[in-house]
Write a protein that holds these residues in place. Sequence first.
Motif, mmCIF file in Angstrom:
data_model
loop_
_atom_site.group_PDB
_atom_site.id
_atom_site.type_symbol
_atom_site.label_atom_id
_atom_site.label_comp_id
_atom_site.label_asym_id
_atom_site.label_seq_id
_atom_site.Cartn_x
_atom_site.Cartn_y
_atom_site.Cartn_z
ATOM 1 N N ILE A 1 -7.005 9.641 -11.262
ATOM 2 C CA ILE A 1 -5.598 9.443 -10.893
ATOM 3 C C ILE A 1 -5.425 8.210 -10.024
ATOM 4 C CG2 ILE A 1 -3.598 10.501 -9.777
ATOM 5 C CD1 ILE A 1 -5.139 13.200 -10.172
ATOM 6 N N ASN A 2 -6.252 8.133 -8.995
ATOM 7 C CA ASN A 2 -6.186 7.011 -8.064
ATOM 8 C C ASN A 2 -7.272 5.991 -8.396
ATOM 9 O OD1 ASN A 2 -4.253 8.494 -6.747
ATOM 10 N ND2 ASN A 2 -5.551 9.051 -5.026
ATOM 11 N N PRO A 3 -6.910 4.760 -8.704
ATOM 12 C CA PRO A 3 -7.945 3.729 -8.890
ATOM 13 C C PRO A 3 -8.677 3.483 -7.578
ATOM 14 C CG PRO A 3 -5.747 2.755 -8.881
ATOM 15 C CD PRO A 3 -5.551 4.237 -8.904
ATOM 16 N N SER A 4 -9.888 2.977 -7.676
ATOM 17 C CA SER A 4 -10.717 2.769 -6.487
ATOM 18 C C SER A 4 -10.037 1.871 -5.458
ATOM 19 C CB SER A 4 -12.057 2.158 -6.903
ATOM 20 O OG SER A 4 -12.865 1.906 -5.777
ATOM 21 N N TRP A 5 -9.348 0.823 -5.922
ATOM 22 C CA TRP A 5 -8.706 -0.104 -4.989
ATOM 23 C C TRP A 5 -7.595 0.583 -4.199
ATOM 24 C CZ3 TRP A 5 -3.530 -0.836 -5.339
ATOM 25 C CH2 TRP A 5 -2.900 -0.561 -6.570
ATOM 26 N N LEU A 6 -6.905 1.574 -4.835
ATOM 27 C CA LEU A 6 -5.842 2.285 -4.132
ATOM 28 C C LEU A 6 -6.430 3.185 -3.048
ATOM 29 C CD1 LEU A 6 -2.880 2.938 -3.804
ATOM 30 C CD2 LEU A 6 -3.089 4.639 -5.621
ATOM 31 N N ASN A 7 -7.568 3.791 -3.355
ATOM 32 C CA ASN A 7 -8.257 4.594 -2.347
ATOM 33 C C ASN A 7 -8.601 3.742 -1.136
ATOM 34 O OD1 ASN A 7 -9.715 6.618 -1.016
ATOM 35 N ND2 ASN A 7 -11.564 6.210 -2.188
ATOM 36 N N HIS A 8 -9.045 2.517 -1.372
ATOM 37 C CA HIS A 8 -9.410 1.638 -0.255
ATOM 38 C C HIS A 8 -8.184 1.152 0.525
ATOM 39 C CE1 HIS A 8 -13.707 1.478 -0.772
ATOM 40 N NE2 HIS A 8 -13.564 1.277 -2.068
ATOM 41 N N THR A 9 -7.040 0.986 -0.140
ATOM 42 C CA THR A 9 -5.830 0.616 0.613
ATOM 43 C C THR A 9 -5.424 1.732 1.561
ATOM 44 O OG1 THR A 9 -4.229 1.509 -1.003
ATOM 45 C CG2 THR A 9 -4.962 -0.775 -1.322
ATOM 46 N N MET A 10 -5.739 2.971 1.185
ATOM 47 C CA MET A 10 -5.343 4.118 2.005
ATOM 48 C C MET A 10 -6.335 4.420 3.119
ATOM 49 S SD MET A 10 -3.739 6.821 -0.755
ATOM 50 C CE MET A 10 -5.211 6.957 -1.783
ATOM 51 N N ALA B 1 0.832 -1.211 0.000
ATOM 52 C CA ALA B 1 0.000 0.000 0.000
ATOM 53 C C ALA B 1 0.862 1.255 0.000
ATOM 54 C CB ALA B 1 -0.933 -0.003 1.219
ATOM 55 N N LEU B 2 1.943 1.228 0.763
ATOM 56 C CA LEU B 2 2.830 2.381 0.865
ATOM 57 C C LEU B 2 3.518 2.668 -0.468
ATOM 58 C CD1 LEU B 2 3.862 4.396 3.036
ATOM 59 C CD2 LEU B 2 5.797 2.863 3.387
ATOM 60 N N THR B 3 4.055 1.630 -1.099
ATOM 61 C CA THR B 3 4.753 1.826 -2.373
ATOM 62 C C THR B 3 3.788 2.233 -3.480
ATOM 63 O OG1 THR B 3 4.594 -0.572 -2.802
ATOM 64 C CG2 THR B 3 6.634 0.241 -1.822
ATOM 65 N N GLN B 4 2.569 1.706 -3.446
ATOM 66 C CA GLN B 4 1.579 2.090 -4.458
ATOM 67 C C GLN B 4 1.179 3.551 -4.283
ATOM 68 O OE1 GLN B 4 0.478 0.099 -7.140
ATOM 69 N NE2 GLN B 4 2.268 -0.980 -6.354
ATOM 70 N N ASN B 5 1.097 3.990 -3.039
ATOM 71 C CA ASN B 5 0.772 5.391 -2.768
ATOM 72 C C ASN B 5 1.887 6.300 -3.269
ATOM 73 O OD1 ASN B 5 -0.445 7.681 -1.823
ATOM 74 N ND2 ASN B 5 -0.467 7.074 0.323
ATOM 75 N N LEU B 6 3.130 5.871 -3.090
ATOM 76 C CA LEU B 6 4.268 6.667 -3.568
ATOM 77 C C LEU B 6 4.306 6.729 -5.087
ATOM 78 C CD1 LEU B 6 7.095 5.481 -1.154
ATOM 79 C CD2 LEU B 6 6.211 7.814 -1.371
ATOM 80 N N GLY B 7 3.750 5.707 -5.732
ATOM 81 C CA GLY B 7 3.796 5.641 -7.189
ATOM 82 C C GLY B 7 2.608 6.265 -7.881
#
Length: 235
Positions: free
Chosen positions: A129-138, A25-31
């Motif tokens: 910009i942010n896919p829905s799954w990335l929003n949920h990881t955050m 989750a952290l690396t995906q947020n950075l990317g």
Amino acid sequence: MALALRGKRAVALLHFICLVWALFALTQNLGVPKSVRKEPDITYGGPWKYLTFLNQVLQTLLYILCVITDVVALCMPSKEKKVSSVVVPFRDFIFSAYVFPVGLFVAVAFWGLYAYDRELVYPRELDDINPSWLNHTMHTTILPLLFIELVICTHKYPRRWKGIWGLCIFSVIYVSWIMWIHHAAGVWAYPVLGVLSPCGQAAFLCTAFFIMLIFYFIGEQLTKWLWARRKKKCT
């Protein structure tokens, strides 16, 4: 003895899975790709201006410490006491003063504001910009991770004044940081602050702190209740 060892292995496995997920989750947020918003919004402070990202960093640090103690306990039992005396108090303080109250606040505050008016916290343009799954990881999966950790691992809370001071210092530093970002770059980390008057901003930030303080007490009481019951069952 075998059951105790099996339990330790199960906890170690869960901690490792949680660490892998937190790192992912952290690396995906950075990317995350560049925003369509104005340049200072993405350059000054980067993701470090968001409480969500800082919470992910804290969760990742927590699971690193958990995995260290688990590995030492399973693979180097002769050094467990020495390592635990250094690592465990640090691990427990991070969980009690930061990870639990801040993580719970991030999830509750984000989805609460999102339900009221998403533009105040997560503008629609971010969907591109942010896919829905990335929003949920955050903002979503951090919640079950908190309660998994609460259930599988006992954490000794510090003296109450130490825990509260720790949370207070963290909050003051963070508020000072986002105020500086607004002063230097002219942007708010959270759009909701931009629609409030100075008095409204102060009231909003104070309310946020008191909510985190309530969450600190909730974590403390849940830990005492849960692990006190388990100790009774074992006696």
